[in-house]
Every structure is written in C-alpha cells, then in structure tokens.
Design a protein around this motif. Structure first.
Motif, PDB file in Angstrom:
ATOM      1  N   ARG A   1      47.607  51.612  91.815  1.00  0.00           N
ATOM      2  CA  ARG A   1      47.943  50.761  90.672  1.00  0.00           C
ATOM      3  C   ARG A   1      47.086  51.102  89.458  1.00  0.00           C
ATOM      4  NH1 ARG A   1      46.205  45.879  91.868  1.00  0.00           N
ATOM      5  NH2 ARG A   1      45.353  46.280  93.931  1.00  0.00           N
ATOM      6  N   THR A   2      46.719  52.364  89.342  1.00  0.00           N
ATOM      7  CA  THR A   2      45.850  52.805  88.252  1.00  0.00           C
ATOM      8  C   THR A   2      46.518  53.930  87.475  1.00  0.00           C
ATOM      9  OG1 THR A   2      43.843  52.209  89.477  1.00  0.00           O
ATOM     10  CG2 THR A   2      43.597  53.776  87.676  1.00  0.00           C
TER      11      THR A   2
ATOM     12  N   GLN B   1      52.927  36.472  84.974  1.00  0.00           N
ATOM     13  CA  GLN B   1      53.637  37.214  86.006  1.00  0.00           C
ATOM     14  C   GLN B   1      53.054  38.610  86.204  1.00  0.00           C
ATOM     15  OE1 GLN B   1      55.387  35.088  83.755  1.00  0.00           O
ATOM     16  NE2 GLN B   1      55.288  33.758  85.548  1.00  0.00           N
ATOM     17  N   CYS B   2      52.276  39.049  85.231  1.00  0.00           N
ATOM     18  CA  CYS B   2      51.772  40.419  85.292  1.00  0.00           C
ATOM     19  C   CYS B   2      50.462  40.514  84.521  1.00  0.00           C
ATOM     20  CB  CYS B   2      52.813  41.375  84.697  1.00  0.00           C
ATOM     21  SG  CYS B   2      52.376  43.115  84.778  1.00  0.00           S
ATOM     22  N   GLU B   3      49.509  41.273  85.059  1.00  0.00           N
ATOM     23  CA  GLU B   3      48.228  41.491  84.385  1.00  0.00           C
ATOM     24  C   GLU B   3      47.941  42.983  84.279  1.00  0.00           C
ATOM     25  OE1 GLU B   3      45.511  37.584  85.525  1.00  0.00           O
ATOM     26  OE2 GLU B   3      45.315  39.416  86.712  1.00  0.00           O
ATOM     27  N   LEU B   4      47.617  43.423  83.083  1.00  0.00           N
ATOM     28  CA  LEU B   4      47.160  44.787  82.847  1.00  0.00           C
ATOM     29  C   LEU B   4      45.704  44.709  82.404  1.00  0.00           C
ATOM     30  CD1 LEU B   4      50.155  46.244  80.759  1.00  0.00           C
ATOM     31  CD2 LEU B   4      49.959  45.994  83.243  1.00  0.00           C
ATOM     32  N   ILE B   5      44.815  45.374  83.115  1.00  0.00           N
ATOM     33  CA  ILE B   5      43.401  45.361  82.760  1.00  0.00           C
ATOM     34  C   ILE B   5      43.022  46.742  82.228  1.00  0.00           C
ATOM     35  CG2 ILE B   5      41.037  45.116  83.593  1.00  0.00           C
ATOM     36  CD1 ILE B   5      41.958  43.089  85.578  1.00  0.00           C
TER      37      ILE B   5
ATOM     38  N   LYS C   1      43.021  42.067  91.428  1.00  0.00           N
ATOM     39  CA  LYS C   1      44.156  41.200  91.140  1.00  0.00           C
ATOM     40  C   LYS C   1      45.079  41.761  90.064  1.00  0.00           C
ATOM     41  CE  LYS C   1      41.663  36.994  92.430  1.00  0.00           C
ATOM     42  NZ  LYS C   1      42.387  36.886  93.715  1.00  0.00           N
ATOM     43  N   ALA C   2      44.694  42.881  89.448  1.00  0.00           N
ATOM     44  CA  ALA C   2      45.499  43.461  88.377  1.00  0.00           C
ATOM     45  C   ALA C   2      46.756  44.118  88.929  1.00  0.00           C
ATOM     46  CB  ALA C   2      44.688  44.488  87.601  1.00  0.00           C
ATOM     47  N   ASP C   3      47.844  43.995  88.202  1.00  0.00           N
ATOM     48  CA  ASP C   3      49.060  44.726  88.548  1.00  0.00           C
ATOM     49  C   ASP C   3      48.918  46.193  88.173  1.00  0.00           C
ATOM     50  OD1 ASP C   3      51.292  42.562  89.288  1.00  0.00           O
ATOM     51  OD2 ASP C   3      50.020  41.760  87.712  1.00  0.00           O
ATOM     52  N   LEU C   4      48.091  46.444  87.152  1.00  0.00           N
ATOM     53  CA  LEU C   4      47.847  47.813  86.724  1.00  0.00           C
ATOM     54  C   LEU C   4      46.479  47.871  86.047  1.00  0.00           C
ATOM     55  CD1 LEU C   4      49.764  50.201  87.116  1.00  0.00           C
ATOM     56  CD2 LEU C   4      50.461  49.963  84.734  1.00  0.00           C
TER      57      LEU C   4
END
Length: 352
Positions: free
Chosen positions: A225-226, A162-166, A194-197
């Motif tokens: 989103r950074t 549901q969520c990706e943090l890179i 595509k990252a959420d953050l």
C-alpha cells in the motif's frame, strides 16, 4: 531553520540537552492524544459521517510533506472518474469573516489561508475552510459535490472518512521519531498501518531508509500500500504580468535568480532551482505560512528575478514587482502509482 527543526531533522548538538528537556512534555502529549483516540474508539466522542465519501490527505508529522500537490493530483483523477470533488481545509493562517468559509473569486489568501487559496486557484473546484470539517463538508455537498477531499485533517477524528492517504517526506522521513515537542510527530509511526496508501514524496523508487521504516511498522503488507512520487517543476509565472514560461525557456533567459521560500522545508525548493539549472545568488527561507510584506524583499535587486513557490506567491500578489516570479510544481506519479490512486477512487463509488 529554527533550532527545534534542526534538532528534529538534522544533526545538531542541541539535541543532547533540548530533547531530554522536552521529553516530559512529549509524554503528556502522548497521553492526551492516546486518551483522545480512546474516547472515539469506545464512543465517548462520536464520529460523524457525511452523506458523500471523504478522502483525507494528511501526514503524521508537522511541516510541509507535499500534501497540496497530492491533493491537486487527486482532484484531477477524481474528475476523470466522474466525481464532482470539493476540498475542505482548516485554512491555516487565514482570517475569514466567518466559518465555514466558501472561497469565491473575491477571496484572498489572507482570508482563506495560503494552501486553500492555491488549491482554489489551481483546481477550480469548490473549497471550504473552517475548523469544523463537518460543517465545511456539508456546505460543499449542498453545492453538489459528491466527493470530499480533506486537505490535512488526519487527526480530525470527528470526521469519518472512507480513505486515508498519508504523505511522508522521503528526505526528512520521521525525523528523530519522537512525538511533539521533542520530535516532529503528531502520531507515532504505527499510524501508517491504518493508511489506505502511504506516499513517499521525493523518490522514484523506495530506498533502504524507506523500506526499513515500512518493515519496522508492518512489513510486506504495508509495502503493498505504498507508492512514491516526485515534485516536477512545470512552469514559471510572473506575478505582475501573469506571463508564463516553460522551465527550459526561463533558465535560458535567466541563469541567476534570487529566491525565497516560506514552506515547511525551504531547502527543498532551493535545491529544485539548482537542479533545473538556476544559480541562486541569494536565497532566504521563512517559516511555513509566513505572512509576507513588501518590506521582506527590500534588500533584493529589482534587476534580478526573484523566484518563489506558488504557495508564497498567493500572498505577494498585492505588492508584486515586475521581477517577481513563481515556480509551479506538480506531483509526478509512475503509472502504477496512478493506477493505485484511481483504484481507490473507483472503490469509493462502488461502495456507495
């Protein structure tokens, strides 16, 4: 540092001949990874949805970028939001008796892998390792976890999330920008879209280099989103006696130390020691996830503190001497960054 890493991240004349030699392999890698993503996109391969939300903390390159400190901070924020979080990981470098392997008080870093063991010790939440993240996640859900945090596994597309943090190393960035093996990337920089953050580790504010990367990918939209973070040294712990000192207390007592680091970027650890006021008489970097043995420290003076990372310390407890210490670090986020992380957690709960 290995030759290939100098080619990826630093100026080295070898890049003029080594990179061209590796480019055909990079092309094959790119085709295979693109075909794999395409299979998931059209349904030839199926993603599997767990019954509880999943957050992936990962990176698009190889090496340590600061994922574990981010995971530890995310665990604490999740608890504050009312979640019962659990962590899944591949358990890189571990040799568990079976998989999925649920860590217990009897587990060792040899069984679970160093990073998984560190998370279990520090966060005191359920941790399960194994290459099958679906099975590991379901095991945690059976224990009552209602939020699954995947430490690494960004490219494990079988697991729906549901969520990706890179996390991106703000110092090394994306290296030469090439895919493996000519470069350090497992996926191209467009994956950041595509990252959420996106989390830049190692800066307080975005500098020109980071802004240029964001603009080359997705411009203003990605910038929103950074966030940035720094790794803050918090305390120093003796491996043998478990004595705990504040950083200031340790630096007043010991001005000189020896140091070792078996992480993705050992130089970052040695720089941290210098920054907090320690003189490293002798420092040595090992490859990431190195399996330490007592013989690795035979040449060090037992009368001088030997300082290491917390990740290395979990593998040295069995032969620790009185002069072995480790430095703990935590992810330090600005209040606005913490608000963004908390907002993502709250939205997951609303969406259920």
């Amino acid at each position: 540092m290995r030759l290939i890493e100098r080619v990826w991240f630093y100026r080295d004349n070898a890049r003029y001949w080594l990179v061209p030699l590796l480019l055909p392999l990079t092309l094959i890698f790119a085709l295979l990874t693109r075909f794999r993503r395409w299979c998931y996109r059209i349904g030839l391969k199926k993603t599997q949805q767990l019954s509880e939300p999943v957050i992936v903390v990962g990176n698009i390159g190889v090496g340590g970028n600061g994922k574990t400190p981010v995971t530890l901070s995310l665990i604490e924020l999740a608890k504050q939001c009312g979640y019962r979080p659990g962590v899944i990981s591949r358990g890189y470098g571990g040799k568990a008796p079976h998989y999925p392997y649920l860590l217990t008080s009897e587990s060792t870093a040899v069984e679970s892998g160093d990073e998984s063991y560190l998370i279990y010790q520090r966060a005191q939440v359920p941790v399960c390792v194994g290459s099958d993240r679906i099975a590991a996640g379901n095991k945690l859900i059976e224990l009552g976890c209602n939020l699954i945090i995947a430490d690494d596994g960004l490219q494990h597309y079988r697991l729906a999330r549901q969520c990706e943090l890179i996390v991106v190393d703000a110092k090394r960035m994306l290296g030469n920008g090439l895919l493996l093996p000519a470069g350090p990337l497992r996926e191209g920089k467009a994956r950041l879209q595509k990252a959420d953050l996106v989390i830049f580790n190692g800066v307080e504010t975005l500098a020109t280099e980071q802004l240029n990367l964001l603009n080359s990918v997705d411009g203003r939209y990605l910038l929103e989103r950074t966030i940035t973070m720094r790794l803050a040294a918090t305390k120093v712990v003796n491996l043998a006696s478990k004595q705990v000192m504040s950083v200031s207390e340790f630096t007043k007592r010991f001005s000189s130390v020896n140091a070792i680091a078996g992480i993705g970027d050992p130089a970052r650890f040695f720089t941290t020691l210098t920054t907090i006021g320690l003189d490293c008489q002798h420092s040595r970097g090992f490859v990431d996830h190195h399996h330490f043995q007592a013989s690795d420290f035979a040449d060090y003076d037992d009368n001088i503190p030997l300082l290491m990372t917390e990740k290395d310390a979990v593998k040295c407890q069995g032969f620790a001497k009185d002069n072995y210490w480790y430095l703990t670090v935590d992810a330090d986020f600005e209040p606005s960054a913490q608000e963004k992380l908390t907002s993502l957690l709250v939205k997951l709960n609303i969406g259920k």
